[in-house]
Write a protein that holds these residues in place. Structure first.
Motif, mmCIF file in Angstrom:
data_model
loop_
_atom_site.group_PDB
_atom_site.id
_atom_site.type_symbol
_atom_site.label_atom_id
_atom_site.label_comp_id
_atom_site.label_asym_id
_atom_site.label_seq_id
_atom_site.Cartn_x
_atom_site.Cartn_y
_atom_site.Cartn_z
ATOM 1 N N LEU B 124 0.828 -1.201 0.000
ATOM 2 C CA LEU B 124 0.000 0.000 0.000
ATOM 3 C C LEU B 124 0.863 1.252 0.000
ATOM 4 N N GLY B 125 1.916 1.206 0.833
ATOM 5 C CA GLY B 125 2.821 2.340 0.908
ATOM 6 C C GLY B 125 3.490 2.603 -0.424
ATOM 7 N N PHE B 126 3.827 1.528 -1.151
ATOM 8 C CA PHE B 126 4.476 1.683 -2.448
ATOM 9 C C PHE B 126 3.570 2.455 -3.402
ATOM 10 N N ILE B 128 1.347 4.615 -2.562
ATOM 11 C CA ILE B 128 1.266 6.016 -2.121
ATOM 12 C C ILE B 128 2.549 6.766 -2.476
ATOM 13 N N ILE B 129 3.691 6.070 -2.376
ATOM 14 C CA ILE B 129 4.952 6.691 -2.799
ATOM 15 C C ILE B 129 4.914 6.993 -4.301
#
Lengths: 323, 328
Positions: B124-126, B128-129
């Protein structure tokens, strides 16, 4: 607190200070207007946003500790809490800071109900089911809120909105100080509840070893319910404070909840102190990132740090050895 | 090859005729002069089938990505930029898929050692990045305003057939993968990782393979989807694009071939049904009129929660049992 924790906290603070500076020097030159006053303002605002994260992360951490469930819909409970306070303060005319307690009770009950109706049914079936259930709850809660109260941003009007206090060079809103004070109070109450009362001890026992706690005569299912209710009540506090500081919308909760989970991964899953320190440090990191790198990186920085940490330590900073 | 003999055996049972019938219906639909809107919606449904299938392939190996939109978006952006810069059509699709697969390897390398929550958070963070990167690299990606994607095919009907071909191709490939030795290893890892390791399966290798293949397929679909909707901006990395394949696959049946097809069809039916009854329902209350799209999503959310609680394996096993009972 053992030595590993202290070392970890120092590492966290080092990350907090170093990451925006390093990143800033790579991507963009630091703005020229940074003077000492401005720096203090950044730190102050960082700590205040950090307070919100502390409350959010502590609730999430409690739920994770006792139930071993990651509640991805935690942010939606936070926003729901903000809306409840908003309506209580408007309809009843209660002071926004007192309406926190109404909101805590209401959201706590909603949390207990959610645990009883949804999470208990899937507990222990598979980790994926629990994650997907909380994903479904995100959609249900977000859209239910948007249908009930529209997408329009709302902000709770504080009675001290225009009052400022100055400390030497720094001027701060009185609200900012009250937010910090409320957080300290609530967290102190939470700490006493966990460490000094019978219920808190039972919750800690459940989080350490579920079956052993059951053998000692603790009703672990009641502990699940209680910890979920308490966790969501903390989220409701965070939501109210957030709504006092800035406008909220029904969709505003998803990303902060993910960041709160990032914080407890970095601060140590299940560690109470870790959540508090992690939350404050993260508030500082985020705020200095916004200033140095621009608002684009506001959300990305949390996950960038998380990925870096997980590459080095797959179980989190203070995670157990066994993966 | 045992797959071919399987197929030959399958031809004798009624099981194989259902997909063939479905395919025939899908091939014939545009010939009946149905409105372009409906064709468009069907093409979007095919997009969700293939995209969810690519997610489901990863779930087949026991890993649940919560940021699959990253791969979708990388595929879309690479093909867009490539086609704009060189004006060579079609090659961008493959390039997008390859770059996406490369990103899949990178994310996979981080993820293979992680537990469920961390994996969810990192993927998920990827995504958003990726949002931040897209906005930051505005000289390449057009920043917040995005890019207009050059058209590949002349009309909606062409895109419909393109999407259909892509979907059938992907579902078939994924079917072959799951029936092969690789698929067997995936199942072993999904059911019990340490036992799989004990039987001599290289867990890391297969998990990484699942990530790479899944990202490749997602990139390919994303590339074609970008041409189809003819516009791309950072919204392609939105959480919704990451969460819909999960919702669809789980409702249909996680880690099954037919799951995404059932899930997407159900979503299509619900949304179309709600659209048809809209004029009727809207007269009841102005609140409903105002919030109609949200009610659709709310309904999908409630269905998801009920499915996870009541039938964690999704609709597919239940439907299979029902089909067997009526064929007897």
């Amino acid at each position: 607190m053992n030595r590993v924790n202290i070392v970890g906290i120092i590492v966290l603070i080092a990350i907090a200070i170093a990451s925006p500076i390093i990143a800033g020097s790579f991507f963009a030159p630091p703005p020229a207007f940074i003077g000492p006053e401005f720096l203090v303002q950044i730190v102050a605002w960082g700590l205040i946003i950090g307070c919100i994260y502390v409350l959010l992360a502590s609730g999430l951490n409690l739920i994770f500790g006792v139930m071993k469930v990651v509640n991805f819909s935690h942010g939606e409970f936070m926003i729901l809490g903000g809306y409840v306070s908003y309506w209580v303060s408007i309809l009843v005319g209660l002071d926004p800071y007192l309406s926190i307690f109404v909101s805590m009770v209401v959201i706590g009950l909603v949390g207990v109900l959610t645990e009883r109706v949804c999470f208990r049914r899937v507990l222990g079936t598979s980790k994926l089911n629990e994650i997907i259930l909380s994903l479904g709850l995100i959609y249900v809660l977000q859209n239910a809120m948007a249908i009930s109260w529209t997408d329009k941003p709302i902000q709770i009007r504080s009675p001290f909105e225009f009052v400022t206090v100055s400390f030497g060079v720094v001027r701060m809103g009185l609200d900012w100080l009250i937010v910090i004070g409320v957080t300290v109070l609530i967290m102190a109450g939470f700490y006493i509840l966990i460490k000094r009362t019978e219920v808190g001890r039972a919750m800690r026992a459940t989080s350490q070893n579920r079956s052993a706690a059951m053998l000692m005569g603790i009703n672990v299912e009641r502990m699940d319910m209680f910890s979920f209710g308490l966790g969501t009540a903390l989220a409701a506090t965070a939501g109210t404070l957030l709504a006092i500081l800035a406008p909220i919308t029904p969709q505003a909760g998803a990303i902060p909840a993910l960041k709160a989970f990032t914080i407890i991964v970095l601060g140590g899953l299940g560690s109470t102190i870790g959540a508090v320190v992690g939350g404050l440090v993260y508030g500082l990191v985020e705020n200095s990132t916004i200033v140095l790198l621009g608002a684009t990186w506001k959300d990305a920085i949390a996950f960038a740090i998380l990925i870096l940490v997980l590459i080095i330590r797959p179980t989190g900073l203070f995670g157990e050895k066994e993966a | 090859m045992n797959i071919l003999s399987d197929l030959r055996k399958g031809l004798k049972t009624p099981k194989i005729y259902l997909p063939i019938l479905l395919l025939l219906v899908c091939l014939l639909i545009p010939l009946f002069g149905i409105s372009p809107y409906f064709i468009h919606v069907l093409a979007v449904t095919f997009f969700y089938i293939s995209y969810s299938s690519s997610w489901n392939l990863l779930a087949y190996s026991g890993q649940a990505s919560f940021g699959h939109a990253a791969f979708l978006g990388i595929g879309g952006y690479v093909t867009t930029i490539f086609t704009i810069q060189t004006s060579i059509p079609w090659l961008g699709l493959l390039l997008g898929a390859l770059v996406s697969a490369f990103a899949g390897i990178l994310v996979g390398l981080t993820c293979v050692r992680l537990r469920e929550w961390f994996l969810a958070l990192v993927t998920l963070g990827f995504s958003i990045i990726m949002v931040a990167l897209t906005i930051e690299l505005h000289w390449l990606t057009g920043g917040v305003y995005g890019l207009a994607v050059p058209s590949l095919l002349p009309s909606v009907n062409h895109y419909y057939y393109g999407m259909l071909a892509l979907t059938v191709f992907l579902v078939f490939i994924i079917y072959l993968i799951t029936k092969s030795k690789i698929g067997l290893a995936f199942v072993a890892i999904r059911e019990n990782e340490s036992e799989a390791k004990a039987t001599g399966i290289d867990v890391t290798k297969y998990k990484l393979l699942a990530f790479t293949m899944s990202a490749f397929f997602a990139g390919l679909i994303g590339a074609f989807y970008a041409h189809f909707i003819s516009y791309i901006n950072y919204q392609i990395f939105h959480l919704d694009y990451s969460f819909w394949p999960i919702i669809i696959s789980v409702i249909g049946g996680i880690a099954t071939i037919e799951g995404p097809i059932i899930g997407s069809s159900l979503m299509f039916c619900i949304i179309e049904f709600l659209r048809v009854i809209r004029p009727l329902v809207e007269t009841i209350d102005p609140v409903i009129k105002l919030n109609y799209p949200k009610i659709q999503v709310l309904l999908m959310g409630i269905i998801l929660v009920v499915v996870v609680i009541k039938m964690p394996k999704g609709i597919s096993p239940w439907l299979r049992k029902y089909l067997i009972s009526i064929s007897k």
